[in-house]
Design an enzyme around this catalytic site. Structure first.
Site, PDB file in Angstrom:
ATOM      1  CG  HIS A 200      -6.947 100.377  86.463  1.00 38.49           C
ATOM      2  ND1 HIS A 200      -7.035 101.639  87.128  1.00 38.49           N
ATOM      3  CD2 HIS A 200      -8.050 100.044  86.449  1.00 38.49           C
ATOM      4  CE1 HIS A 200      -8.416 101.739  87.277  1.00 38.49           C
ATOM      5  NE2 HIS A 200      -9.202 100.895  86.973  1.00 38.49           N
ATOM      6  CD  GLU A 444     -16.460 103.950  89.879  1.00 41.01           C
ATOM      7  OE1 GLU A 444     -15.549 102.808  90.136  1.00 41.01           O
ATOM      8  OE2 GLU A 444     -16.243 104.359  88.843  1.00 41.01           O
ATOM      9  CG  ASP A 468     -12.254 103.910  91.719  1.00 40.88           C
ATOM     10  OD1 ASP A 468     -11.120 104.292  91.872  1.00 40.88           O
ATOM     11  OD2 ASP A 468     -12.543 103.542  90.564  1.00 40.88           O
ATOM     12  CB  CYS A 515     -17.942  95.151  88.797  1.00 44.11           C
ATOM     13  SG  CYS A 515     -17.886  97.074  88.764  1.00 44.11           S
TER      14      CYS A 515
HETATM   15  C1  PEP Z   1     -13.739  99.690  90.794  1.00 46.96           C
HETATM   16  O1  PEP Z   1     -13.544 100.787  90.952  1.00 46.96           O
HETATM   17  O2  PEP Z   1     -13.831  99.190  91.758  1.00 46.96           O
HETATM   18  C2  PEP Z   1     -14.041  99.261  89.482  1.00 46.96           C
HETATM   19  C3  PEP Z   1     -14.473  98.204  89.233  1.00 46.96           C
HETATM   20  O3  PEP Z   1     -13.522 100.152  88.172  1.00 46.96           O
HETATM   21  P1  PEP Z   1     -11.698 100.389  88.114  1.00 46.96           P
HETATM   22  O4  PEP Z   1     -11.363  99.127  88.759  1.00 46.96           O
HETATM   23  O5  PEP Z   1     -11.948 100.254  86.617  1.00 46.96           O
HETATM   24  O6  PEP Z   1     -11.664 101.721  88.578  1.00 46.96           O
HETATM   25 MG    MG Z   2     -13.513 102.328  89.300  1.00 47.74          MG
END
Ligand code: PEP
Ligand code: MG
Length: 583
Positions: A200, A444, A468, A515
């Site tokens: 992140h 995910e 994920d 996403c």
């Molecule tokens: C993902 O896991 O691809 C996602 C978009 O959520 P995050 O990156 O916030 O875990």
């Molecule tokens: Mg995620």
């Protein structure tokens, strides 16, 4: 002497600037360069704080009740000895006097060095002393902080003037929330020792559109404060002390990149469709409500992922209440002028810690632990508060609820039950909300992907979190640079999973988007189109780059060539099939 270091590229572009070293602990304290001529005043502050702690420890020692366990006295003696050792103050004082670091920064820099030295010691007893040193240093920091409260020093965490616009942040590691705080400040790039491409921290760095390289092992030890650096964010290279020739080459590359960005702007207003006229939807991922403005400006037709947890991660503030959350969600909804906004419910845990201001149970740092919806379901009051705030925002636009990390049917049932309960609560209060609010699930976890009908039957839309999905399918911690080389979006297992999710969703006529970071990587656009994807959600900085690829793509051709890619298990076979797909 010029030398280069290599790491994982996370955010493109060339940055040229001076290194500002930030220690891990320093991220939590004031951090600034003191004015020339004020070095001795600052040094005295540190000495006063040491003296204050010495008195405190002496008082504690004297005030120990007679029946106090013997270890208590020994413990205070050890702390007293550590404090009295001139070595602990020596280096910080030197940093204050020669590099003009403020006292807290200087002390935490030394603390970090000491802790790292202790980490290498085998002896368990000596290793344990590291904790004592940390505790003593923290007492001194607290004493410095109390001086600040008394009005001696009113600086805040990295106040805007602290870092020059040509600063490049160099740190061992930066937590996602600290990264976000840098967003408000002008600096030109960043380098960390740790981190993976889809951690992140890296995602937030990318959202700032500044060159960044993570996983540059030992960077924070080899780079000195004030060194000139070049960061090549595309290739993951950090050049330390570049010579004139190198500098002029990189300046040229920098100019070219600026020109390319300017050219891309021309795509802003064109329709998003492939060369064979398949309409594609581009949505934005945001971390802060204000990001929505740029998302709309760059042509996003909605927010595909609002990472709401960033509202809950400020370690200096209490968790936002319903009213505060409602205002933030409402702000995004208003900025998006009726376009859909997927508000992803809190996804804390793993590399995203809850703000320390909260007194609720902590989440743990394991990516397999109490994360996302798992945590929300253990804190139903907090979850209900968030749901009510989202529902209230839904009265003013297309706010939608998106749930992260679901895998079990009982989690789905409980989540949906709580959404109904939140609606009832608002109804009883007489507050407006959209009773038909759309609810979506993130796919995910591989288990979810393998039982997709469970999700198709219960939700209005799906969004694939590839960050994920890759982490859990390949069993690789996405924030751990030690296994970053195994984080492979092209792994045949991943490509087949993606194809199956998209295919099943399309057949069932339920909207499905990606996403995760894959959606915003222009090198992946054609592959995703070939896999059948039509809805992409990414950080707005990537929108036009991805759009450029879409405009050139021929979906019918890509679809024909995708089976060969999916069937290829051997690397060479896959490379050939991919080359043919992209040619
Ligand atoms: C993902 O896991 O691809 C996602 C978009 O959520 P995050 O990156 O916030 O875990
Ligand atoms: Mg995620």
């Amino acid at each position: 002497m010029t030398f280069s270091l290599h790491g994982i590229p996370v955010s493109k572009g060339i940055a040229i600037g001076k290194a500002v070293l930030i220690s891990r602990a320093a991220l939590e304290v004031s951090h600034y360069l003191i004015e020339v001529g004020k070095e001795e005043v600052e040094a005295q502050k540190l000495l006063d704080a040491f003296e204050q702690v010495r008195l405190e420890l002496a008082q504690l020692r004297e005030g120990l009740p007679k029946d106090a366990p013997q270890e208590m006295a020994a413990f205070l003696d050890v702390h007293g000895m550590i404090l009295a050792d001139p070595a602990l103050a020596q280096k910080p004082l030197k940093l204050i006097r020669t590099q003009r670091l403020n006292a807290a920064w200087a002390l935490t820099t030394e603390l970090n060095d000491l802790l790292e030295q202790f980490a290498e010691i085998e002896d368990a007893y000596l290793k344990e002393r590291a904790n004592d040193i940390r505790q003593v240093a923290e007492r001194v920091l607290k004493a410095l902080h109390s001086q600040k409260k008394e009005g001696i020093d009113d600086s805040d965490f990295l106040s805007p003037g602290d870092i020059g616009a040509d600063a490049i942040i160099v740190a061992h590691d930066i937590a996602p929330h600290d990264m976000l705080r840098f967003k408000e400040r002008a600096f030109t790039g960043f380098v960390t020792d740790l981190g993976g491409k889809t951690s992140h921290t890296a995602i937030v760095a990318r959202s700032m559109e500044i060159p960044a390289v993570v996983g540059v092992r030992h960077a924070s030890e080899m780079i000195r404060h004030g060194d000139w650096l070049v960061i090549d964010g595309e290739h993951g290279v950090v050049v330390v002390a570049p010579d004139e020739q190198l500098l002029s080459e990189y300046r040229l590359l920098q100019k070219k990149a600026v020109e390319e960005t300017r050219k891309l702007q021309e795509l802003k207003h064109s329709r998003t469709a492939t060369a064979d006229n398949v309409a594609i939807e581009l949505l934005a991922n945001i971390e802060l409500p204000e990001d929505a403005t740029q998302a709309v400006e760059l042509g996003a037709i909605g927010v595909g992922l609002f990472r709401s947890e960033f509202l809950f991660m400020d370690r200096h503030q209490a968790l936002p209440d319903e009213e505060k959350q409602y205002q933030e969600y409402r702000r995004v909804v208003d900025l998006m002028h009726g376009l859909p906004v997927n508000i992803r419910t809190i996804d804390v845990g793993a590399d995203k810690a809850l703000g320390a201001g909260s007194d609720i149970s902590q989440t743990g740092t394991s990516p397999l632990g109490l994360r996302a919806i798992r945590w929300s379901l253990t804190e139903p009051e907090i979850f209900l508060t968030q749901l009510r705030a989202i529902l209230r925002a839904s009265a003013y636009g297309q706010a939608r609820i998106m749930i992260p990390m679901l895998a079990h049917v009982r989690e789905i049932d409980e989540t949906l039950r709580l959404i109904e309960k939140a609606k009832q609560q608002l109804h009883q209060r007489g507050q407006a909300f959209n009773p038909n609010i759309q609810v979506g699930a993130m796919i995910e976890i591989p288990a979810a992907a393998l039982v997709l009908p469970l999700f198709i039957n219960r939700f209005d839309f799906l969004s694939i979190g590839t960050n994920d999905l890759i982490q859990y399918t390949l069993a690789i911690d996405r924030a751990d640079h030690a296994v970053a080389h195994l984080y492979d979006p092209y792994h045949p297992a991943i490509l087949n999973l993606l194809f199956n999710i998209i295919d099943q969703a399309k057949r069932a006529n339920i909207p499905v988007a990606v996403c995760g970071e894959m959606a915003g990587d222009p090198a992946m656009t054609k592959l995703l189109l070939g896999l059948g994807l039509t809805d992409f959600s990414m950080h707005f900085s990537q929108l036009l780059l991805v759009k450029r690829e879409i405009l050139k793509a021929d979906v019918s051709l890509l679809r024909k060539r995708i089976p060969a890619v999916l069937q290829a298990i051997e690397p060479e076979e896959q490379a050939q099939a991919l080359e043919r797909l992209l040619s």
